[in-house]
Write a protein that holds these residues in place. Structure first.
Motif, PDB file in Angstrom:
ATOM      1  N   HIS A  53       0.821  -1.216   0.000  1.00  0.00           N
ATOM      2  CA  HIS A  53       0.000   0.000   0.000  1.00  0.00           C
ATOM      3  C   HIS A  53       0.856   1.267   0.000  1.00  0.00           C
ATOM      4  CE1 HIS A  53      -3.399  -2.619   0.679  1.00  0.00           C
ATOM      5  NE2 HIS A  53      -2.668  -3.221   1.595  1.00  0.00           N
ATOM      6  N   GLY A  54       2.072   1.179  -0.490  1.00  0.00           N
ATOM      7  CA  GLY A  54       2.927   2.352  -0.571  1.00  0.00           C
ATOM      8  C   GLY A  54       3.651   2.693   0.715  1.00  0.00           C
ATOM      9  N   GLY A  55       3.676   1.772   1.680  1.00  0.00           N
ATOM     10  CA  GLY A  55       4.338   2.020   2.959  1.00  0.00           C
ATOM     11  C   GLY A  55       3.461   2.824   3.913  1.00  0.00           C
ATOM     12  N   ILE A  56       4.029   3.147   5.054  1.00  0.00           N
ATOM     13  CA  ILE A  56       3.326   3.955   6.056  1.00  0.00           C
ATOM     14  C   ILE A  56       3.822   5.381   5.947  1.00  0.00           C
ATOM     15  CG2 ILE A  56       3.023   4.412   8.519  1.00  0.00           C
ATOM     16  CD1 ILE A  56       3.201   1.412   9.014  1.00  0.00           C
ATOM     17  N   LYS A  57       2.920   6.306   5.692  1.00  0.00           N
ATOM     18  CA  LYS A  57       3.262   7.721   5.664  1.00  0.00           C
ATOM     19  C   LYS A  57       3.180   8.303   7.074  1.00  0.00           C
ATOM     20  CE  LYS A  57       2.111  12.002   3.263  1.00  0.00           C
ATOM     21  NZ  LYS A  57       1.261  12.600   2.225  1.00  0.00           N
ATOM     22  N   LYS A  58       2.144   7.875   7.846  1.00  0.00           N
ATOM     23  CA  LYS A  58       1.956   8.387   9.200  1.00  0.00           C
ATOM     24  C   LYS A  58       1.122   7.374   9.976  1.00  0.00           C
ATOM     25  CE  LYS A  58       0.031  12.411  11.625  1.00  0.00           C
ATOM     26  NZ  LYS A  58      -0.555  13.749  11.416  1.00  0.00           N
ATOM     27  N   TRP A  59       1.386   7.209  11.267  1.00  0.00           N
ATOM     28  CA  TRP A  59       0.546   6.358  12.109  1.00  0.00           C
ATOM     29  C   TRP A  59       0.382   7.011  13.471  1.00  0.00           C
ATOM     30  CZ3 TRP A  59       1.819   3.106  16.430  1.00  0.00           C
ATOM     31  CH2 TRP A  59       3.158   3.137  16.796  1.00  0.00           C
ATOM     32  N   VAL A  60      -0.791   6.799  14.061  1.00  0.00           N
ATOM     33  CA  VAL A  60      -1.122   7.386  15.360  1.00  0.00           C
ATOM     34  C   VAL A  60      -1.855   6.354  16.197  1.00  0.00           C
ATOM     35  CG1 VAL A  60      -2.476   9.170  16.539  1.00  0.00           C
ATOM     36  CG2 VAL A  60      -1.301   9.722  14.405  1.00  0.00           C
ATOM     37  N   CYS A  61      -1.468   6.268  17.441  1.00  0.00           N
ATOM     38  CA  CYS A  61      -2.187   5.467  18.442  1.00  0.00           C
ATOM     39  C   CYS A  61      -2.836   6.468  19.380  1.00  0.00           C
ATOM     40  CB  CYS A  61      -1.203   4.571  19.181  1.00  0.00           C
ATOM     41  SG  CYS A  61      -1.987   3.446  20.339  1.00  0.00           S
ATOM     42  N   ALA A  62      -4.162   6.399  19.543  1.00  0.00           N
ATOM     43  CA  ALA A  62      -4.875   7.399  20.332  1.00  0.00           C
ATOM     44  C   ALA A  62      -5.829   6.735  21.310  1.00  0.00           C
ATOM     45  CB  ALA A  62      -5.660   8.332  19.395  1.00  0.00           C
ATOM     46  N   GLY A  63      -6.266   7.498  22.290  1.00  0.00           N
ATOM     47  CA  GLY A  63      -7.269   6.982  23.201  1.00  0.00           C
ATOM     48  C   GLY A  63      -7.155   7.564  24.590  1.00  0.00           C
ATOM     49  N   VAL A  64      -8.192   7.302  25.348  1.00  0.00           N
ATOM     50  CA  VAL A  64      -8.253   7.729  26.748  1.00  0.00           C
ATOM     51  C   VAL A  64      -9.105   6.713  27.492  1.00  0.00           C
ATOM     52  CG1 VAL A  64     -10.250   9.225  26.382  1.00  0.00           C
ATOM     53  CG2 VAL A  64      -8.699   9.698  28.280  1.00  0.00           C
ATOM     54  N   TYR A  65      -8.792   6.477  28.740  1.00  0.00           N
ATOM     55  CA  TYR A  65      -9.497   5.507  29.565  1.00  0.00           C
ATOM     56  C   TYR A  65      -9.571   4.169  28.843  1.00  0.00           C
ATOM     57  CZ  TYR A  65     -10.536   9.657  32.268  1.00  0.00           C
ATOM     58  OH  TYR A  65     -10.413  10.813  32.989  1.00  0.00           O
ATOM     59  N   ASP A  66     -10.759   3.699  28.503  1.00  0.00           N
ATOM     60  CA  ASP A  66     -10.886   2.397  27.838  1.00  0.00           C
ATOM     61  C   ASP A  66     -11.204   2.534  26.346  1.00  0.00           C
ATOM     62  OD1 ASP A  66     -13.428   3.383  28.057  1.00  0.00           O
ATOM     63  OD2 ASP A  66     -14.323   1.496  28.693  1.00  0.00           O
ATOM     64  N   GLN A  67     -10.914   3.673  25.756  1.00  0.00           N
ATOM     65  CA  GLN A  67     -11.208   3.925  24.350  1.00  0.00           C
ATOM     66  C   GLN A  67      -9.889   4.089  23.587  1.00  0.00           C
ATOM     67  OE1 GLN A  67     -13.693   7.419  24.324  1.00  0.00           O
ATOM     68  NE2 GLN A  67     -15.040   6.585  25.882  1.00  0.00           N
ATOM     69  N   HIS A  68      -9.454   3.041  22.872  1.00  0.00           N
ATOM     70  CA  HIS A  68      -8.176   3.076  22.182  1.00  0.00           C
ATOM     71  C   HIS A  68      -8.339   2.673  20.719  1.00  0.00           C
ATOM     72  CE1 HIS A  68      -7.288   2.199  26.456  1.00  0.00           C
ATOM     73  NE2 HIS A  68      -6.425   3.168  26.260  1.00  0.00           N
ATOM     74  N   TRP A  69      -7.609   3.341  19.853  1.00  0.00           N
ATOM     75  CA  TRP A  69      -7.609   2.997  18.436  1.00  0.00           C
ATOM     76  C   TRP A  69      -6.284   3.430  17.817  1.00  0.00           C
ATOM     77  CZ3 TRP A  69      -9.952   7.253  20.403  1.00  0.00           C
ATOM     78  CH2 TRP A  69      -9.728   8.478  19.787  1.00  0.00           C
ATOM     79  N   MET A  70      -5.979   2.847  16.659  1.00  0.00           N
ATOM     80  CA  MET A  70      -4.819   3.251  15.873  1.00  0.00           C
ATOM     81  C   MET A  70      -5.282   3.550  14.458  1.00  0.00           C
ATOM     82  SD  MET A  70      -1.560   0.906  16.952  1.00  0.00           S
ATOM     83  CE  MET A  70      -2.348  -0.692  16.853  1.00  0.00           C
ATOM     84  N   MET A  71      -4.580   4.489  13.837  1.00  0.00           N
ATOM     85  CA  MET A  71      -4.851   4.810  12.442  1.00  0.00           C
ATOM     86  C   MET A  71      -3.530   4.944  11.698  1.00  0.00           C
ATOM     87  SD  MET A  71      -8.073   7.425  12.715  1.00  0.00           S
ATOM     88  CE  MET A  71      -8.576   7.272  10.999  1.00  0.00           C
ATOM     89  N   VAL A  72      -3.547   4.554  10.428  1.00  0.00           N
ATOM     90  CA  VAL A  72      -2.383   4.664   9.549  1.00  0.00           C
ATOM     91  C   VAL A  72      -2.817   5.350   8.263  1.00  0.00           C
ATOM     92  CG1 VAL A  72      -0.817   3.342   8.066  1.00  0.00           C
ATOM     93  CG2 VAL A  72      -1.141   2.659  10.443  1.00  0.00           C
ATOM     94  N   LEU A  73      -1.999   6.270   7.788  1.00  0.00           N
ATOM     95  CA  LEU A  73      -2.142   6.832   6.449  1.00  0.00           C
ATOM     96  C   LEU A  73      -1.089   6.142   5.596  1.00  0.00           C
ATOM     97  CD1 LEU A  73      -3.227   8.849   4.370  1.00  0.00           C
ATOM     98  CD2 LEU A  73      -1.565  10.512   5.261  1.00  0.00           C
ATOM     99  N   ASP A  74      -1.541   5.390   4.579  1.00  0.00           N
ATOM    100  CA  ASP A  74      -0.569   4.688   3.740  1.00  0.00           C
ATOM    101  C   ASP A  74      -0.028   5.620   2.654  1.00  0.00           C
ATOM    102  OD1 ASP A  74      -2.242   4.606   1.403  1.00  0.00           O
ATOM    103  OD2 ASP A  74      -2.959   2.596   1.872  1.00  0.00           O
ATOM    104  N   GLY A  75       0.998   5.159   1.960  1.00  0.00           N
ATOM    105  CA  GLY A  75       1.648   5.956   0.922  1.00  0.00           C
ATOM    106  C   GLY A  75       0.795   6.206  -0.302  1.00  0.00           C
TER     107      GLY A  75
END
Length: 186
Positions: A53-75
């Motif tokens: 998918h063109g590699g990883i351009k950016k990734w973020v792990c986010a969340g608070v308390y019991d709400q967690h998610w990760m997102m990646v923007l591919d190349g």
């Protein structure tokens, strides 16, 4: 979470929302590779790579308390998510979380192909995302207000996620927006 030189992402710890992408919500006491969801199945693929998918351009792990998610923007300009999605912050036009592995965020559909998916005002976001910001803020009741902004390659900014009393999304209202909407003055 951690990212390797080979663009694999590993996760461990609290997994109440499935952010570790193992198809369950069992806490992970050691690093596990976040899997890929194979659409239409309950199977997870651990061999698929971001290079496809063109590699990883950016990734973020986010969340608070019991709400967690990760997102990646591919190349190639696509967003991917795994984990919590209570306010539509996964940019997929719904509030369904994902614990099965990396899933491409597309308004209205979830496939590895590139269909022409239009948002509420008719702009195709697929493959055109240049950058993104995903975050949470919370109030004293431990309620998370989870949101994502994206900047398209044409310079426009779009939003999906929580509303709330502080007009945080810039539309002049306090409504939540699970369908991505364009911010007109940015």
């Amino acid at each position: 979470a951690a990212r390797t030189q080979n663009d694999d992402i590993y996760c461990w710890g609290s997994n109440g929302n499935g952010v570790c992408g193992q198809g369950n919500t069992t806490n992970q006491y050691y690093p596990v590779k976040v899997a890929w969801e194979i659409p239409g199945t309950t199977t997870r693929d651990y061999n698929h790579t971001w290079k496809t998918h063109g590699g990883i351009k950016k990734w973020v792990c986010a969340g608070v308390y019991d709400q967690h998610w990760m997102m990646v923007l591919d190349g190639n300009g696509y967003l991917w998510h795994v984990g919590y999605n209570n306010n539509g912050q996964a940019f997929n036009a719904n509030t369904t979380g994902n614990n099965a592995g990396w899933k491409r965020s597309e308004p209205g559909t979830h496939t590895y192909t590139a269909p022409s998916i239009a948002t509420s005002i008719g702009t195709n976001l697929n493959g055109k995302i240049a950058d993104f910001w995903t975050f949470t803020c919370h109030d004293s009741s431990s309620t998370g207000y989870n949101s994502t902004y994206v900047r398209l390659d044409d310079g426009t900014t779009w939003y999906a996620g929580a509303g709330g009393a502080h007009y945080r999304h810039g539309f002049g209202d306090t409504a939540a927006h699970t369908d991505p909407v364009r911010i007109s003055k940015m």
